[in-house]
Design a protein around this motif. Sequence first.
Motif, short mmCIF file in Angstrom:
data_model
loop_
_atom_site.label_atom_id
_atom_site.label_comp_id
_atom_site.label_asym_id
_atom_site.label_seq_id
_atom_site.Cartn_x
_atom_site.Cartn_y
_atom_site.Cartn_z
N SER A 34 0.84 -1.20 0.00
CA SER A 34 0.00 0.00 0.00
C SER A 34 0.87 1.24 0.00
O SER A 34 2.05 1.20 0.38
CB SER A 34 -0.93 0.02 1.22
OG SER A 34 -0.19 0.14 2.43
N PHE A 35 0.27 2.33 -0.45
CA PHE A 35 0.91 3.65 -0.45
C PHE A 35 0.21 4.53 0.57
O PHE A 35 -1.02 4.55 0.64
CB PHE A 35 0.82 4.28 -1.84
CG PHE A 35 1.47 3.48 -2.93
CD1 PHE A 35 2.83 3.59 -3.18
CD2 PHE A 35 0.72 2.60 -3.70
CE1 PHE A 35 3.43 2.84 -4.17
CE2 PHE A 35 1.31 1.85 -4.70
CZ PHE A 35 2.68 1.97 -4.93
N GLY A 36 0.99 5.27 1.35
CA GLY A 36 0.42 6.12 2.37
C GLY A 36 0.59 7.58 2.07
O GLY A 36 0.97 7.97 0.95
N PRO A 37 0.35 8.43 3.06
CA PRO A 37 0.40 9.89 2.87
C PRO A 37 1.81 10.36 2.48
O PRO A 37 2.82 9.75 2.83
CB PRO A 37 0.00 10.45 4.24
CG PRO A 37 -0.66 9.33 4.96
CD PRO A 37 -0.05 8.07 4.43
N THR A 38 1.83 11.47 1.75
CA THR A 38 3.10 12.08 1.33
C THR A 38 3.08 13.56 1.68
O THR A 38 2.01 14.14 1.93
CB THR A 38 3.32 11.93 -0.19
OG1 THR A 38 2.33 12.69 -0.88
CG2 THR A 38 3.21 10.47 -0.63
N LEU A 39 4.26 14.15 1.67
CA LEU A 39 4.37 15.59 1.93
C LEU A 39 5.71 16.07 1.38
O LEU A 39 6.69 15.32 1.40
CB LEU A 39 4.28 15.88 3.43
CG LEU A 39 4.44 17.33 3.88
CD1 LEU A 39 3.46 17.67 5.00
CD2 LEU A 39 5.88 17.59 4.37
#
Length: 360
Positions: A34-39
């Motif tokens: 899975s891919f999670g939040p980025t910033l």
Amino acid sequence: MASSFLRALGLMSGTSVDGVDVALIETDGERVASFGPTLTLPYPDEARRIIRAAFGATAETDATRAAERLVTELHIDAVRAWAAESGIAPETLDLVGFHGQTITHQPDRRFTWQIGDGAGLAQALGVRVVSDLRSADVAAGGQGAPLVPVYHAALAANLPRPLAVVNVGGVGNVTWIGADGSLLAFDTGPGNGPIDDWCARRAGQRYDKDGALAAAGKVDRGRVLRFAEHRFFAKVPPKSLDRGDFNDGWADGLSVVDGAATLTRGTARAIALASKHFPVPVVQWVICGGGARNPTLLRAIAEETNCKVVTAADLGWDGDALEAQAFAFLAVRSVRGLPLTFPGTTGAPCPMTGGRLSEP
């Protein structure tokens, strides 16, 4: 989710010195679950100045120490900003992959330096940190770059192949992925670096937003032809570059817009020349990194390669976060003892793992 998957946060600061990219993935180092939040936390102009002052150093100085402290602090700030925005506490993660900031890369001298205090980062965040991911490869005679190909291969597992994935940062690099999953990777030449330098020096702006300057200019074809004769392009991989190996000086004497157009075409030509080293031609080129946001550069790459060109976003990948995700992926491979680099990607003598683990 199977216990073999780890929640890993990747941190990347590239040679363009734009800022810190932060990205979460869940992975076992072979597959991405899975891919999670980025910033992205942009660097202030003064931070860029301090970091750039350390470029090219081969020994500790006041400048490198100041830059390393700042890089570490900015990465801590970036993770804390990411945590506040995502609601995920850093100490609940399994691992952080910390690229650091490359200030000097001289693999032919078996020297590479990514500043950043992995141990200090681990203590500040309360989570295990894997850093110094290039040094083992360079010490063994590899180029230490590019490191991302094994992650590109994981992302492209279900795509038509052969294909080429090109990251256009300060320097450009390509991963060729064969139909059987075989890998060849190397630096293509200049990426955004000379274009950015030209914009800063001649236009008073950090970069060519949307390729607008280049779109308004005329390419000096003669200069591009001479540029393409640079010995680097004929060199057989493995090969890699330092950010300063190509500059914007070959556009001197041109107007602001013509210089931007010519340098942009030069980056595209360098990417196209990489195909001479591919074992088999590709069915498409996938562009990621900052260059994927430059439509003038994308058009130039399509013209120079005479092939289908898509962006990472066109495939549903997060092109802006891809390298940060890759360092999360590499960190998990590191703690599992899996190889990060291969003879076909860096010229390492054998598949090699690497990285330094710091406990909180």
